[in-house]
Design a protein around this motif. Sequence first.
Motif: not given
Length: 470
Positions: A27-28, A241-249, A372-377
């Motif tokens: 990704l980096g 918890t981190q999965g929750w954060l990935m969904l929310s932002g 849009p969904q951007v992360a993990p980019y």
Amino acid sequence: MWDWVSAPDYWAARFAVQHLIAIGYLLGFTSALRQFRGLLGERGLTPIPRFLARVAFRGSPSLFHLHYSDRFCAGVCWVGVVGSLLALVVDLAPLWVWIALWLVLWLLYLSIVNVGQVWYSFGWESLLLEAGFLAIFLGPGSVAPPTPVLWLLTWLLFRVEFGAGLIKLRGDSCWRDFTALYYHHETQPMPGPFSRWFHWLPRTLHKVEVAANHGTQLVVPFILFAPQPAATVAALIVVVTQGWLMLSGNFAWLNWLTITLAFSAMGSWLLRWVTPAPPPLTAPPPWFVAAVLAVTVIFVVLSYWPLRNMLGRRQVMNRSFNRLHLGNTYGAFGSVTRTRYEVIIEGAAGSDGDWLEYEFKGKPGDPRRRPPQVAPYHLRLDWLMWFLAISPSYGRTWLPNLVAALLRNEEHVLRLLRHNPFPESPPMFVRAHLYRYRFATRAERRETGAFWIRSRVGDFIPPLTLEDLA
């Protein structure tokens, strides 16, 4: 000697960590390859050659001090992409091949980060470098995982979580009165497709979320060092918890790497269902054992600075205490903005022409466009535009160059955007307004089809021409 520093039962944990870090590197390097020309290239917004002219190698160790050209930088990125893919499939390579590959990945990404200036000032860059450095000493699949390195990865996870928990508790009062999520989902740097849904959850649930966050970041990190199965349970809480954060932002690869580190604390009784069976494990050569112990001692010494920062009264977030980005301190959202502002850039073909908006790939612009969904980019310019709306000082090194690039229709910079309203010829004028944005309510969404409701606050940049900039 190896028996007392090896952890054969953590073979599956090592397998998961290494593969997920390899994806992090991918990704980096992909992000750098796609964005460096517009941001850092010879005609970019903050050119690397200018940076190298004023900063010595000692101040920012990088291969680019030996030579820089856009073509060479692209080559470095491509080598990193290919190396990241190889790291996914070389589990049973000889030990020296394994170490060489992971060392090259770390050196190449360090070289990019250390000349990346404001575009690489995010905590997850240092997190990737620190995790990637430790991966060098995890060894290939034919060697039992070294216990000290697994502990160092868990210690890194502890710093990420506990540092973030402390900075929230010490920082903005909304974390202490449990109201932070009244605002956060709407005002975070880059909302995702589900952020609006999270924002309109009942406020009682928002307070429950904050309480759960405090527990995950202030209590759970200590359980990571407990005997099994408690450590695995703690790691699973981090993953959820981190999965929750990935969904929310959209937080680039921060959540991805935090989940990656959580696997270092998981026992094989859980991971054996999702990883292949281990091959026969052999003892490594003495020099590798010595290297593992030396790295452990070095990280114990380096831990002094992040510990002092976390325990001190003036804790800072996301700081590297050395140019190698090892032994860093982490944290996020010590303060939460209550109102969302966006800088909207426009251009006009002439003094009497219509003003047309430039659309960015990730940040809010068109109110009718779903986030849009951007992360993990990671969209680096979009993130800096969020900071710019907070204070114009964040753009002092690059904003004038961005305006000039738009007035010239410079291809490499325009590739960083979603839409160029002047594809045939550049505009004569460019300006920017400041808008207040808020999520549309359910009724407003049904009535207008908009995801955002915005109102103009005022001018941010007056109409400018190339002559004005000169």
